[in-house]
Design a protein around this motif. Sequence first.
Motif, mmCIF file in Angstrom:
data_model
loop_
_atom_site.group_PDB
_atom_site.id
_atom_site.type_symbol
_atom_site.label_atom_id
_atom_site.label_comp_id
_atom_site.label_asym_id
_atom_site.label_seq_id
_atom_site.Cartn_x
_atom_site.Cartn_y
_atom_site.Cartn_z
ATOM 1 N N THR A 41 0.827 -1.196 0.000
ATOM 2 C CA THR A 41 0.000 0.000 0.000
ATOM 3 C C THR A 41 0.866 1.252 0.000
ATOM 4 O O THR A 41 0.561 2.227 -0.703
ATOM 5 C CB THR A 41 -0.947 -0.008 1.225
ATOM 6 O OG1 THR A 41 -1.696 -1.229 1.221
ATOM 7 C CG2 THR A 41 -1.907 1.159 1.189
ATOM 8 N N GLU A 78 -6.768 3.399 3.355
ATOM 9 C CA GLU A 78 -6.375 1.988 3.389
ATOM 10 C C GLU A 78 -5.060 1.824 4.146
ATOM 11 O O GLU A 78 -4.891 0.895 4.938
ATOM 12 C CB GLU A 78 -6.237 1.448 1.963
ATOM 13 C CG GLU A 78 -5.943 -0.027 1.899
ATOM 14 C CD GLU A 78 -5.837 -0.533 0.467
ATOM 15 O OE1 GLU A 78 -5.225 -1.597 0.290
ATOM 16 O OE2 GLU A 78 -6.355 0.116 -0.460
ATOM 17 N N ARG A 82 -4.471 -0.347 7.497
ATOM 18 C CA ARG A 82 -3.437 -1.389 7.571
ATOM 19 C C ARG A 82 -2.457 -1.120 8.710
ATOM 20 O O ARG A 82 -2.016 -2.058 9.381
ATOM 21 C CB ARG A 82 -2.704 -1.509 6.236
ATOM 22 C CG ARG A 82 -3.580 -2.086 5.141
ATOM 23 C CD ARG A 82 -2.791 -2.358 3.882
ATOM 24 N NE ARG A 82 -3.644 -2.702 2.757
ATOM 25 C CZ ARG A 82 -4.109 -3.908 2.509
ATOM 26 N NH1 ARG A 82 -3.837 -4.893 3.310
ATOM 27 N NH2 ARG A 82 -4.860 -4.135 1.445
#
Length: 146
Positions: A41, A78, A82
């Motif tokens: 990511t 996101e 995470r």
Amino acid sequence: MKPFSMHAVLKYRQQLEDSARQAMYHAMETEARLQEALLRTEKELAELYADLRLDQEQGTTVERLRLFESRIDLVRRELETRQNELSKQQALVANKRQMLVKKSKDKKIIEKLREQQNAAYARFLEKKQLAMLDEIAVLSHERKQH
């Protein structure tokens, strides 16, 4: 008098330790997967920023800039998610590691207790054997005298 057999207790403690070890390894594997996902990511976010800069330098449409900003916001959220998941998993791994240490210590205590118990029983048997040998010697000496 034969002491209480600690084999069953020791086997149970070993099973608890093995279970704690498996739980810790499972948690560590999950942590590694989360770490990989976080890195992917982060890489995706860095690539988005690089592409955005490149588009801005070359000239782009407002609509394309909005799409970039929207995607960047989504990837940031996101990334935050995470990071939170990874933090929770790291705490879980630490907890599982502490449990494993506790289970290992418990097993070691039982092993040490068993060793002490076996040593005490061996000393008891040795004293009993010496007493029997003394009695045999006394009886043998009395027979020779009569």
